[in-house]
Scaffold this active site. Structure first.
Site, PDB file in Angstrom:
ATOM      1  N   SER A 168       0.828  -1.208   0.000  1.00  0.00           N
ATOM      2  CA  SER A 168       0.000   0.000   0.000  1.00  0.00           C
ATOM      3  C   SER A 168       0.864   1.261   0.000  1.00  0.00           C
ATOM      4  CB  SER A 168      -0.902   0.020   1.233  1.00  0.00           C
ATOM      5  OG  SER A 168      -1.779  -1.080   1.220  1.00  0.00           O
TER       6      SER A 168
HETATM    7  N1  SAH Z   1      -1.187  -4.797   4.050  1.00  0.00           N
HETATM    8  C1  SAH Z   1      -0.381  -4.776   2.835  1.00  0.00           C
HETATM    9  C2  SAH Z   1      -1.223  -4.694   1.582  1.00  0.00           C
HETATM   10  C3  SAH Z   1      -1.589  -6.045   1.172  1.00  0.00           C
HETATM   11  S1  SAH Z   1      -2.424  -6.198  -0.381  1.00  0.00           S
HETATM   12  C4  SAH Z   1       0.627  -3.649   2.903  1.00  0.00           C
HETATM   13  O1  SAH Z   1       1.028  -3.276   3.975  1.00  0.00           O
HETATM   14  O2  SAH Z   1       1.100  -3.165   1.899  1.00  0.00           O
HETATM   15  C5  SAH Z   1      -3.833  -7.115   0.164  1.00  0.00           C
HETATM   16  C6  SAH Z   1      -3.563  -8.509   0.653  1.00  0.00           C
HETATM   17  O3  SAH Z   1      -4.807  -9.040   1.097  1.00  0.00           O
HETATM   18  C7  SAH Z   1      -3.036  -9.462  -0.408  1.00  0.00           C
HETATM   19  O4  SAH Z   1      -1.839 -10.030   0.019  1.00  0.00           O
HETATM   20  C8  SAH Z   1      -4.145 -10.505  -0.539  1.00  0.00           C
HETATM   21  O5  SAH Z   1      -3.672 -11.815  -0.807  1.00  0.00           O
HETATM   22  C9  SAH Z   1      -4.784 -10.426   0.838  1.00  0.00           C
HETATM   23  N2  SAH Z   1      -6.160 -10.931   0.922  1.00  0.00           N
HETATM   24  C10 SAH Z   1      -7.186 -10.792   0.048  1.00  0.00           C
HETATM   25  N3  SAH Z   1      -8.298 -11.400   0.498  1.00  0.00           N
HETATM   26  C11 SAH Z   1      -7.982 -11.963   1.715  1.00  0.00           C
HETATM   27  C12 SAH Z   1      -8.699 -12.725   2.688  1.00  0.00           C
HETATM   28  N4  SAH Z   1      -9.984 -13.078   2.522  1.00  0.00           N
HETATM   29  N5  SAH Z   1      -8.045 -13.116   3.808  1.00  0.00           N
HETATM   30  C13 SAH Z   1      -6.743 -12.789   4.007  1.00  0.00           C
HETATM   31  N6  SAH Z   1      -6.014 -12.072   3.124  1.00  0.00           N
HETATM   32  C14 SAH Z   1      -6.619 -11.657   1.984  1.00  0.00           C
END
Ligand code: SAH
Length: 221
Positions: A69
């Site tokens: 992010s």
């Molecule tokens: N928090 C991260 C951004 C992650 S992107 C940062 O600091 O940059 C979003 C993430 O959510 C991805 O890795 C994706 O695989 C995960 N995700 C999507 N749906 C999910 C679910 N139902 N349970 C757990 N993780 C999920």
């Protein structure tokens, strides 16, 4: 503040300080949140070929079609969570590379983080342990259903876009706690939503338009 490491490279610290100034210029005011972003080494969460861009206020790819992010959005979501008075435990859905997890780990007693893609979950866990975080619990699973055994949480953050507010997560939120998530409307627009649980009632507010990868159901091995 749970200090993890002080930066020994002055160039990296300067780059990070510039980023913090830009967050202040964009309206982030919570000093503890700014300090957490000032100490977390974002370059360690990014593949080597892209590390020179680590302290730009930008989203970058982390593999598996997922992203890290944008720092401004991480700061804004964290600040929204910490508007509640006493925040000691946080549930994060979507560990990804673990950057947001690290920012939370610098601020609270305990972070519980769930990721559905096994390779991302394992590499984030290894990375955060290497950096020195000891107050984070990790789980490979579907965060849509939360992590019931450890509930209630003072704050819940979802870092992938949901098309509906996950009911089970609301049930796992403590009274007085806040949940922050990107919520996608029928027309595909996404807004950052803050939900405050005040007893039986929910107080909801949209912060701004955002663009997140989708919250998916089930796990990926
Ligand atoms: N928090 C991260 C951004 C992650 S992107 C940062 O600091 O940059 C979003 C993430 O959510 C991805 O890795 C994706 O695989 C995960 N995700 C999507 N749906 C999910 C679910 N139902 N349970 C757990 N993780 C999920």
């Amino acid at each position: 503040m749970n200090t993890v490491a002080t930066e020994s490279n002055p160039n990296l610290q300067r780059a990070r300080n510039r980023l913090i100034q830009s967050l202040i210029d964009q309206g982030i005011t919570n000093e503890r949140v700014l300090e957490a972003l000032r100490v977390v080494p974002r370059h360690l969460f990014i593949e080597p070929a892209l590390q020179y861009r680590a302290y730009e206020d930008a989203t970058l790819p982390i593999g598996q079609s997922q992203t890290i992010s944008q720092p401004y959005i991480v700061a804004l979501m964290t600040q929204a969570l910490f508007a509640s008075s006493r925040v000691q435990t946080i549930l994060e859905v979507g560990t990804g590379c673990g950057y947001q997890t690290a920012v939370l780990g610098a601020l609270v007693k305990r972070v519980y983080t769930v990721e559905r893609i096994r390779s991302l979950q394992e590499s984030a866990e290894a990375r955060l342990r290497d950096i020195g975080y000891r107050n984070i619990e990790y789980r490979h699973g579907d965060g849509f259903v939360g992590w019931k055994d450890r509930a209630p949480y003072d704050g819940i953050i979802i870092t992938a876009a949901a098309t509906e507010i996950p009911k089970m997560l609301l049930e796992q939120l403590a009274i007085g706690g806040r949940m922050v998530l990107p919520l996608e409307e029928k027309n595909g627009d996404q807004y950052l939503r803050v939900i405050r649980k005040t007893g039986k009632d929910l107080v909801e507010e949209n912060l701004l338009p955002v663009r997140f990868v989708p919250l998916l159901r089930g796990v990926q091995a």
